[in-house]
Scaffold this active site. Structure first.
Site, PDB file in Angstrom:
ATOM      1  N   VAL A  79       0.677  -1.224   0.056  1.00 21.67           N
ATOM      2  CA  VAL A  79      -0.010   0.111   0.061  1.00 21.67           C
ATOM      3  C   VAL A  79       0.999   1.298  -0.074  1.00 21.67           C
ATOM      4  CG1 VAL A  79      -2.028  -1.064   1.093  1.00 21.67           C
ATOM      5  CG2 VAL A  79      -0.329  -0.105   2.394  1.00 21.67           C
ATOM      6  N   ASN A 106      -6.848  -1.424   6.679  1.00 17.09           N
ATOM      7  CA  ASN A 106      -6.419  -2.211   7.685  1.00 17.09           C
ATOM      8  C   ASN A 106      -4.831  -2.597   7.628  1.00 17.09           C
ATOM      9  OD1 ASN A 106      -7.037  -4.397  10.090  1.00 17.09           O
ATOM     10  ND2 ASN A 106      -6.093  -5.624   8.135  1.00 17.09           N
ATOM     11  N   SER A 160      -6.389   2.673  16.618  1.00 19.35           N
ATOM     12  CA  SER A 160      -5.832   2.038  17.710  1.00 19.35           C
ATOM     13  C   SER A 160      -6.065   3.041  19.067  1.00 19.35           C
ATOM     14  CB  SER A 160      -4.162   1.779  17.649  1.00 19.35           C
ATOM     15  OG  SER A 160      -3.592   1.531  18.804  1.00 19.35           O
ATOM     16  N   TYR A 173       3.344   5.745  15.796  1.00 22.88           N
ATOM     17  CA  TYR A 173       2.216   5.153  15.386  1.00 22.88           C
ATOM     18  C   TYR A 173       0.894   6.047  16.298  1.00 22.88           C
ATOM     19  CZ  TYR A 173      -1.057   0.716  15.763  1.00 22.88           C
ATOM     20  OH  TYR A 173      -1.883  -0.252  15.614  1.00 22.88           O
ATOM     21  N   ALA A 174       0.953   6.272  17.433  1.00 27.65           N
ATOM     22  CA  ALA A 174       0.195   7.134  18.150  1.00 27.65           C
ATOM     23  C   ALA A 174      -0.505   8.379  17.117  1.00 27.65           C
ATOM     24  CB  ALA A 174       0.535   7.606  19.409  1.00 27.65           C
ATOM     25  N   LYS A 177      -2.341   7.036  14.035  1.00 24.51           N
ATOM     26  CA  LYS A 177      -3.510   6.481  14.230  1.00 24.51           C
ATOM     27  C   LYS A 177      -4.513   7.632  14.757  1.00 24.51           C
ATOM     28  CE  LYS A 177      -3.450   1.940  13.385  1.00 24.51           C
ATOM     29  NZ  LYS A 177      -4.154   1.499  12.007  1.00 24.51           N
ATOM     30  N   ILE A 207      -5.498  -6.983  20.544  1.00 29.92           N
ATOM     31  CA  ILE A 207      -6.087  -8.085  19.791  1.00 29.92           C
ATOM     32  C   ILE A 207      -4.813  -9.247  19.604  1.00 29.92           C
ATOM     33  CG2 ILE A 207      -7.220  -8.727  17.825  1.00 29.92           C
ATOM     34  CD1 ILE A 207      -8.917  -6.854  19.669  1.00 29.92           C
TER      35      ILE A 207
HETATM   36  N1  LIG Z   1      -3.576  -6.534  17.161  1.00 27.80           N
HETATM   37  C1  LIG Z   1      -3.799  -5.198  17.603  1.00 27.80           C
HETATM   38  O1  LIG Z   1      -3.839  -5.426  19.125  1.00 27.80           O
HETATM   39  C2  LIG Z   1      -4.181  -4.052  17.092  1.00 27.80           C
HETATM   40  C3  LIG Z   1      -4.419  -2.840  17.914  1.00 27.80           C
HETATM   41  C4  LIG Z   1      -4.571  -1.856  17.435  1.00 27.80           C
HETATM   42  C5  LIG Z   1      -4.707  -1.631  16.139  1.00 27.80           C
HETATM   43  N2  LIG Z   1      -4.423  -2.676  15.322  1.00 27.80           N
HETATM   44  C6  LIG Z   1      -4.176  -2.466  13.825  1.00 27.80           C
HETATM   45  O2  LIG Z   1      -5.047  -3.498  13.116  1.00 27.80           O
HETATM   46  C7  LIG Z   1      -4.454  -3.447  11.968  1.00 27.80           C
HETATM   47  C8  LIG Z   1      -4.312  -4.954  11.483  1.00 27.80           C
HETATM   48  O3  LIG Z   1      -3.125  -5.635  12.527  1.00 27.80           O
HETATM   49  P1  LIG Z   1      -3.019  -7.106  12.723  1.00 27.80           P
HETATM   50  O4  LIG Z   1      -2.968  -7.139  14.290  1.00 27.80           O
HETATM   51  O5  LIG Z   1      -4.125  -7.957  12.311  1.00 27.80           O
HETATM   52  O6  LIG Z   1      -1.534  -7.374  12.340  1.00 27.80           O
HETATM   53  P2  LIG Z   1      -0.957  -8.581  11.369  1.00 27.80           P
HETATM   54  O7  LIG Z   1       0.551  -8.525  11.545  1.00 27.80           O
HETATM   55  O8  LIG Z   1      -1.512  -9.737  11.931  1.00 27.80           O
HETATM   56  O9  LIG Z   1      -1.728  -8.380   9.941  1.00 27.80           O
HETATM   57  C9  LIG Z   1      -1.509  -6.983   9.217  1.00 27.80           C
HETATM   58  C10 LIG Z   1      -1.401  -7.475   7.885  1.00 27.80           C
HETATM   59  O10 LIG Z   1      -0.960  -6.173   7.214  1.00 27.80           O
HETATM   60  C11 LIG Z   1       0.005  -6.604   5.835  1.00 27.80           C
HETATM   61  N3  LIG Z   1       0.593  -5.479   5.527  1.00 27.80           N
HETATM   62  C12 LIG Z   1       1.519  -4.820   6.412  1.00 27.80           C
HETATM   63  N4  LIG Z   1       2.092  -3.852   5.652  1.00 27.80           N
HETATM   64  C13 LIG Z   1       1.475  -3.669   4.429  1.00 27.80           C
HETATM   65  C14 LIG Z   1       1.806  -3.139   3.293  1.00 27.80           C
HETATM   66  N5  LIG Z   1       2.847  -1.896   3.376  1.00 27.80           N
HETATM   67  N6  LIG Z   1       0.922  -3.355   2.223  1.00 27.80           N
HETATM   68  C15 LIG Z   1      -0.106  -4.251   2.318  1.00 27.80           C
HETATM   69  N7  LIG Z   1      -0.320  -5.078   3.327  1.00 27.80           N
HETATM   70  C16 LIG Z   1       0.646  -4.995   4.514  1.00 27.80           C
HETATM   71  C17 LIG Z   1       0.756  -7.439   6.654  1.00 27.80           C
HETATM   72  O11 LIG Z   1       1.150  -8.473   5.415  1.00 27.80           O
HETATM   73  C18 LIG Z   1      -0.185  -8.589   7.555  1.00 27.80           C
HETATM   74  O12 LIG Z   1      -0.921  -9.514   6.468  1.00 27.80           O
HETATM   75  C19 LIG Z   1      -3.022  -2.747  11.769  1.00 27.80           C
HETATM   76  O13 LIG Z   1      -3.353  -1.414  11.105  1.00 27.80           O
HETATM   77  C20 LIG Z   1      -2.795  -2.439  13.195  1.00 27.80           C
HETATM   78  O14 LIG Z   1      -2.231  -1.347  13.243  1.00 27.80           O
HETATM   79  C21 LIG Z   1      -3.992  -3.979  15.598  1.00 27.80           C
END
Ligand SMILES: NC(=O)c1ccc[n+]([C@@H]2O[C@H](COP(=O)([O-])OP(=O)(O)OC[C@H]3O[C@@H](n4cnc5c(N)ncnc54)[C@H](O)[C@@H]3O)[C@@H](O)[C@H]2O)c1
Length: 292
Positions: A79, A106, A160, A173-174, A177, A207
């Site tokens: 992306v 996402n 987040s 990140y803060a 987001k 999560i």
């Molecule tokens: N897990 C948590 O506790 C949590 C909390 C708050 C926010 N988030 C947000 O949720 C979203 C999903 O995270 P997750 O926890 O499922 O993590 P994850 O690492 O399991 O999945 C993230 C996915 O994004 C893909 N990705 C990363 N960079 C990319 C790029 N440049 N182009 C295309 N795809 C890309 C990765 O390959 C991966 O499949 C993120 O934006 C993360 O910041 C997660």
């Protein structure tokens, strides 16, 4: 055909699911919350574009949806790459017969560092990933959202608790987001009145995904300059968040446990569903009650 049989036949042909007939792009859907979102959308009748930088994982998710009887294609890419964004929108529109109804921004990861040690690269990459990339995608998809065909249109930006409350070690990140909230409200205000586009953000707390697994497990992503960016939370920090392993587990989460990727994705499904038809410009906190 009797009336009753005709009625039943009609019922069987009627599109099924909360998202029947809609076309959805979910970025970062090769695993974690995005993969679960893609799966839940497909279960509700959406045609899903699985979009992830990891081509193998992206293809595996699209395949598993198709094998389960759903409709999905994989359009892998980064992306952060402007030409990929154009191609993603074009392929989604082609798959959707000229329409795109849902966009979930996402994709993302963290690249932590304390303020005084954070590099320009860390800063720019995380702002680029969580703010500029979603903006580029929304802008590229504008012709499919600025339409007056009375069909639902919905954008969800993933935020987040770090963006809402701040978090030590995550100034990049803060900020990124938190920026998602302003972007979300602006889209809701700009494209809501004339085109009926709903735009909301969903802010996750803890999560259980690769992003929050033990750092010692060694997961990493490759940054835009080829840097190896370690993912996860150090075991010591995870232990402190977890608590005593008994009834006092996760003391800062009223539900006393982290959420699952399915629970997180369910909230995204809820937000894009018709049940949220009158909800716009909000940042929905999906945290098990943490930070209320
Ligand atoms: N897990 C948590 O506790 C949590 C909390 C708050 C926010 N988030 C947000 O949720 C979203 C999903 O995270 P997750 O926890 O499922 O993590 P994850 O690492 O399991 O999945 C993230 C996915 O994004 C893909 N990705 C990363 N960079 C990319 C790029 N440049 N182009 C295309 N795809 C890309 C990765 O390959 C991966 O499949 C993120 O934006 C993360 O910041 C997660």
């Amino acid at each position: 055909m009797t009336d009753r049989v005709a009625q039943l036949a009609n019922h069987l042909n009627y599109p099924k699911g909360l998202l029947a007939g809609q076309v959805a792009i979910v970025t970062g859907s090769g695993q974690g919350i995005g993969a679960e979102t893609a799966r839940l959308f497909a279960n509700e009748g959406a045609k899903v574009v699985v979009a992830d930088i990891d081509a193998a994982k992206s293809a595996a998710v699209a395949d598993s949806i198709t094998r389960a009887g759903g409709q999905a294609i994989s359009v892998p890419g980064d992306v952060l790459d402007g030409s990929y964004i154009q191609s993603l929108v074009a392929q989604a529109a082609a798959f959707g017969g000229g329409k795109i109804h849902i966009l979930v921004n996402n994709a993302g990861y963290t690249w932590d560092g304390v303020i005084h040690k954070m590099s320009d690269k860390q800063w720019e990459t995380i702002i680029g990933l969580h703010c500029t990339a979603p903006f580029n995608l929304v802008r590229a998809a504008a012709p499919y959202f600025r339409v007056r065909d009375r069909e639902p249109r919905c954008i969800v930006n993933v935020s987040s608790t770090s963006g809402v409350h701040g978090n030590p070690g995550q100034i990049n990140y803060a900020l990124a987001k938190a920026g998602v909230t302003g972007m979300t409200k602006t889209i809701a205000k700009e494209w809501g009145p004339q085109f009926g586009v709903r735009c909301n953000a969903v802010a996750f707390g803890h999560i259980e995904t690769r992003l929050t697994a033990a750092k010692e497990e060694g997961a990493y992503v490759t940054g835009p300059g080829g840097e190896k960016i370690s993912l996860g939370i150090p075991q010591k920090q995870r232990g402190a968040a977890k608590g005593d392993g008994g009834a006092g587990d996760y003391p800062d989460i009223p539900l006393r446990r982290p959420g699952t990727a399915t629970e997180a994705a369910s909230s995204v499904l809820a937000v894009v569903s018709p049940l949220f038809a009158y909800v716009r410009g909000q940042t929905i906190m999906v945290t098990g009650g943490r930070g209320m």
